[in-house]
Design a protein around this motif. Sequence first.
Motif, PDB file in Angstrom:
ATOM      1  N   MET A   1       0.827  -1.211   0.000  1.00  0.00           N
ATOM      2  CA  MET A   1       0.000   0.000   0.000  1.00  0.00           C
ATOM      3  C   MET A   1       0.857   1.256   0.000  1.00  0.00           C
ATOM      4  O   MET A   1       0.482   2.279  -0.580  1.00  0.00           O
ATOM      5  CB  MET A   1      -0.943  -0.012   1.206  1.00  0.00           C
ATOM      6  N   ASP A   2       2.040   1.176   0.641  1.00  0.00           N
ATOM      7  CA  ASP A   2       2.947   2.326   0.648  1.00  0.00           C
ATOM      8  C   ASP A   2       3.492   2.625  -0.752  1.00  0.00           C
ATOM      9  O   ASP A   2       3.877   3.765  -1.034  1.00  0.00           O
ATOM     10  CB  ASP A   2       4.103   2.086   1.623  1.00  0.00           C
ATOM     11  N   ILE A   3       3.537   1.618  -1.612  1.00  0.00           N
ATOM     12  CA  ILE A   3       3.932   1.857  -3.005  1.00  0.00           C
ATOM     13  C   ILE A   3       2.938   2.811  -3.655  1.00  0.00           C
ATOM     14  O   ILE A   3       3.318   3.762  -4.352  1.00  0.00           O
ATOM     15  CB  ILE A   3       4.001   0.526  -3.801  1.00  0.00           C
ATOM     16  N   VAL A   4       1.649   2.578  -3.394  1.00  0.00           N
ATOM     17  CA  VAL A   4       0.599   3.446  -3.942  1.00  0.00           C
ATOM     18  C   VAL A   4       0.731   4.859  -3.377  1.00  0.00           C
ATOM     19  O   VAL A   4       0.581   5.847  -4.106  1.00  0.00           O
ATOM     20  CB  VAL A   4      -0.801   2.870  -3.629  1.00  0.00           C
ATOM     21  N   VAL A   5       1.029   4.949  -2.075  1.00  0.00           N
ATOM     22  CA  VAL A   5       1.205   6.266  -1.442  1.00  0.00           C
ATOM     23  C   VAL A   5       2.362   7.025  -2.100  1.00  0.00           C
ATOM     24  O   VAL A   5       2.238   8.210  -2.419  1.00  0.00           O
ATOM     25  CB  VAL A   5       1.460   6.118   0.074  1.00  0.00           C
ATOM     26  N   ALA A   6       3.480   6.338  -2.325  1.00  0.00           N
ATOM     27  CA  ALA A   6       4.647   6.975  -2.954  1.00  0.00           C
ATOM     28  C   ALA A   6       4.320   7.423  -4.378  1.00  0.00           C
ATOM     29  O   ALA A   6       4.710   8.519  -4.802  1.00  0.00           O
ATOM     30  CB  ALA A   6       5.828   6.012  -2.962  1.00  0.00           C
ATOM     31  N   VAL A   7       3.603   6.585  -5.116  1.00  0.00           N
ATOM     32  CA  VAL A   7       3.188   6.939  -6.482  1.00  0.00           C
ATOM     33  C   VAL A   7       2.309   8.190  -6.451  1.00  0.00           C
ATOM     34  O   VAL A   7       2.440   9.082  -7.290  1.00  0.00           O
ATOM     35  CB  VAL A   7       2.435   5.759  -7.142  1.00  0.00           C
ATOM     36  N   GLY A   8       1.426   8.274  -5.445  1.00  0.00           N
ATOM     37  CA  GLY A   8       0.556   9.443  -5.315  1.00  0.00           C
ATOM     38  C   GLY A   8       1.330  10.701  -4.974  1.00  0.00           C
ATOM     39  O   GLY A   8       1.078  11.770  -5.543  1.00  0.00           O
ATOM     40  N   LEU A   9       2.293  10.606  -4.065  1.00  0.00           N
ATOM     41  CA  LEU A   9       3.082  11.778  -3.678  1.00  0.00           C
ATOM     42  C   LEU A   9       3.961  12.271  -4.820  1.00  0.00           C
ATOM     43  O   LEU A   9       4.202  13.477  -4.950  1.00  0.00           O
ATOM     44  CB  LEU A   9       3.953  11.435  -2.461  1.00  0.00           C
ATOM     45  N   LEU A  10       4.416  11.321  -5.646  1.00  0.00           N
ATOM     46  CA  LEU A  10       5.238  11.689  -6.810  1.00  0.00           C
ATOM     47  C   LEU A  10       4.399  12.104  -8.011  1.00  0.00           C
ATOM     48  O   LEU A  10       4.941  12.548  -9.021  1.00  0.00           O
ATOM     49  CB  LEU A  10       6.133  10.508  -7.195  1.00  0.00           C
ATOM     50  N   GLN A  11       3.084  11.900  -7.903  1.00  0.00           N
ATOM     51  CA  GLN A  11       2.134  12.224  -8.989  1.00  0.00           C
ATOM     52  C   GLN A  11       2.500  11.515 -10.287  1.00  0.00           C
ATOM     53  O   GLN A  11       2.478  12.102 -11.374  1.00  0.00           O
ATOM     54  CB  GLN A  11       2.069  13.743  -9.202  1.00  0.00           C
ATOM     55  N   LEU A  12       2.821  10.219 -10.160  1.00  0.00           N
ATOM     56  CA  LEU A  12       3.172   9.421 -11.331  1.00  0.00           C
ATOM     57  C   LEU A  12       1.932   8.950 -12.087  1.00  0.00           C
ATOM     58  O   LEU A  12       2.014   8.622 -13.265  1.00  0.00           O
ATOM     59  CB  LEU A  12       4.014   8.201 -10.898  1.00  0.00           C
TER      60      LEU A  12
ATOM     61  N   PRO B   1      -1.540  10.711 -11.727  1.00  0.00           N
ATOM     62  CA  PRO B   1      -2.429  11.662 -11.045  1.00  0.00           C
ATOM     63  C   PRO B   1      -3.925  11.415 -11.249  1.00  0.00           C
ATOM     64  O   PRO B   1      -4.732  11.770 -10.398  1.00  0.00           O
ATOM     65  CB  PRO B   1      -2.011  13.019 -11.633  1.00  0.00           C
ATOM     66  N   LYS B   2      -4.284  10.800 -12.378  1.00  0.00           N
ATOM     67  CA  LYS B   2      -5.710  10.560 -12.633  1.00  0.00           C
ATOM     68  C   LYS B   2      -6.253   9.392 -11.818  1.00  0.00           C
ATOM     69  O   LYS B   2      -7.425   9.374 -11.431  1.00  0.00           O
ATOM     70  CB  LYS B   2      -5.938  10.307 -14.123  1.00  0.00           C
ATOM     71  N   LYS B   3      -5.402   8.395 -11.574  1.00  0.00           N
ATOM     72  CA  LYS B   3      -5.840   7.210 -10.813  1.00  0.00           C
ATOM     73  C   LYS B   3      -5.529   7.339  -9.326  1.00  0.00           C
ATOM     74  O   LYS B   3      -6.369   7.026  -8.478  1.00  0.00           O
ATOM     75  CB  LYS B   3      -5.175   5.954 -11.386  1.00  0.00           C
ATOM     76  N   VAL B   4      -4.313   7.781  -9.027  1.00  0.00           N
ATOM     77  CA  VAL B   4      -3.921   7.932  -7.616  1.00  0.00           C
ATOM     78  C   VAL B   4      -4.037   9.413  -7.248  1.00  0.00           C
ATOM     79  O   VAL B   4      -3.067  10.175  -7.287  1.00  0.00           O
ATOM     80  CB  VAL B   4      -2.490   7.407  -7.368  1.00  0.00           C
ATOM     81  N   THR B   5      -5.246   9.804  -6.908  1.00  0.00           N
ATOM     82  CA  THR B   5      -5.539  11.185  -6.544  1.00  0.00           C
ATOM     83  C   THR B   5      -5.092  11.454  -5.106  1.00  0.00           C
ATOM     84  O   THR B   5      -4.775  10.523  -4.364  1.00  0.00           O
ATOM     85  CB  THR B   5      -7.049  11.446  -6.660  1.00  0.00           C
ATOM     86  N   PRO B   6      -5.084  12.731  -4.684  1.00  0.00           N
ATOM     87  CA  PRO B   6      -4.752  13.015  -3.275  1.00  0.00           C
ATOM     88  C   PRO B   6      -5.657  12.275  -2.291  1.00  0.00           C
ATOM     89  O   PRO B   6      -5.197  11.871  -1.220  1.00  0.00           O
ATOM     90  CB  PRO B   6      -4.952  14.531  -3.179  1.00  0.00           C
ATOM     91  N   ARG B   7      -6.911  12.074  -2.665  1.00  0.00           N
ATOM     92  CA  ARG B   7      -7.827  11.344  -1.774  1.00  0.00           C
ATOM     93  C   ARG B   7      -7.435   9.869  -1.663  1.00  0.00           C
ATOM     94  O   ARG B   7      -7.470   9.291  -0.565  1.00  0.00           O
ATOM     95  CB  ARG B   7      -9.270  11.482  -2.272  1.00  0.00           C
ATOM     96  N   VAL B   8      -7.053   9.261  -2.785  1.00  0.00           N
ATOM     97  CA  VAL B   8      -6.591   7.864  -2.763  1.00  0.00           C
ATOM     98  C   VAL B   8      -5.295   7.758  -1.963  1.00  0.00           C
ATOM     99  O   VAL B   8      -5.136   6.863  -1.124  1.00  0.00           O
ATOM    100  CB  VAL B   8      -6.387   7.331  -4.198  1.00  0.00           C
ATOM    101  N   THR B   9      -4.376   8.704  -2.205  1.00  0.00           N
ATOM    102  CA  THR B   9      -3.106   8.730  -1.464  1.00  0.00           C
ATOM    103  C   THR B   9      -3.359   8.854   0.029  1.00  0.00           C
ATOM    104  O   THR B   9      -2.752   8.147   0.840  1.00  0.00           O
ATOM    105  CB  THR B   9      -2.236   9.910  -1.941  1.00  0.00           C
ATOM    106  N   GLY B  10      -4.273   9.762   0.386  1.00  0.00           N
ATOM    107  CA  GLY B  10      -4.608   9.963   1.789  1.00  0.00           C
ATOM    108  C   GLY B  10      -5.211   8.728   2.432  1.00  0.00           C
ATOM    109  O   GLY B  10      -4.864   8.369   3.559  1.00  0.00           O
ATOM    110  N   ALA B  11      -6.116   8.050   1.706  1.00  0.00           N
ATOM    111  CA  ALA B  11      -6.769   6.854   2.238  1.00  0.00           C
ATOM    112  C   ALA B  11      -5.762   5.738   2.482  1.00  0.00           C
ATOM    113  O   ALA B  11      -5.735   5.118   3.560  1.00  0.00           O
ATOM    114  CB  ALA B  11      -7.866   6.388   1.278  1.00  0.00           C
ATOM    115  N   PHE B  12      -4.918   5.494   1.492  1.00  0.00           N
ATOM    116  CA  PHE B  12      -3.909   4.430   1.624  1.00  0.00           C
ATOM    117  C   PHE B  12      -2.894   4.780   2.716  1.00  0.00           C
ATOM    118  O   PHE B  12      -2.487   3.914   3.503  1.00  0.00           O
ATOM    119  CB  PHE B  12      -3.197   4.201   0.290  1.00  0.00           C
ATOM    120  N   GLY B  13      -2.483   6.051   2.760  1.00  0.00           N
ATOM    121  CA  GLY B  13      -1.532   6.479   3.780  1.00  0.00           C
ATOM    122  C   GLY B  13      -2.108   6.379   5.182  1.00  0.00           C
ATOM    123  O   GLY B  13      -1.406   6.008   6.125  1.00  0.00           O
ATOM    124  N   PHE B  14      -3.395   6.681   5.317  1.00  0.00           N
ATOM    125  CA  PHE B  14      -4.056   6.593   6.624  1.00  0.00           C
ATOM    126  C   PHE B  14      -4.105   5.140   7.100  1.00  0.00           C
ATOM    127  O   PHE B  14      -3.830   4.845   8.267  1.00  0.00           O
ATOM    128  CB  PHE B  14      -5.465   7.176   6.530  1.00  0.00           C
TER     129      PHE B  14
END
Length: 236
Positions: free
Chosen positions: A189-200, A202-215
């Motif tokens: 799940m942290d892989i998804v968080v890192a992808v979201g923070l790097l905006q690799l 952006p359409k699939k891993v939005t800030p909301r998705v990043t936030g949910a996985f990070g939480f």
Amino acid sequence: MSTLDATRAELALLVLYLNKAEARDKICRAIQYGSKFLSNGEPGTAQNVDKQTSLARKVFRLFKFVNDLHGLISPTPQGTPLPLILLGKSKNALLSTFLFLDQFVWLGRSGIYQNKERTELIGRISLYCWLGSSACGTLVELGELGRLSGSMKKLEKQLKGTNKYENEQYRAKLKASNERTLALIKASMDIVVAVGLLQLAPKKVTPRVTGAFGFITSLISCYQLLPAAPAKSKSS
């Protein structure tokens, strides 16, 4: 044990837990990513909490890179396959680099270091290191789970005709397997968080998705840091 004694014991465990710098960091991490989920990248109170908590967490992690540097040079358990050793050491090296570079990000974002462009570049490099360490961690946990599964099956054959859950060795392996499974979920799940923070993506891993996985991974980390409860004494 009286109700008061039980309450004291529980409070003592809570104090022990909150005294850990790592535990406080993970609680702040849950607040950070929870705020990111609520803000969804939009300006406002939640985004301010996200940014301020992220900056505060960097202070908790000052010199923390030494931990993984120590893990990098520490010997590995005997019998560990070479691929898993290399993946584990790569994870340590990448995570140590991430934490080392993150100190310069803190210097830049706190205004001590004035070069904003270089700070952002260092920040991205550090996040790529974290992404790589999470990927290595995922592969390590997969490999270790495979090894555990094989040894548990052999043990089950030896214990055929008996209650395997009464065997101390089997229970220890089962506990280790559960811990590895939880670590695998967190690392993947942290892989998804890192992808979201790097905006690799952006359409699939939005800030909301990043936030949910990070939480969720923050809650897993908080759980992993819980101290073991003391054994209950039997009343005579």
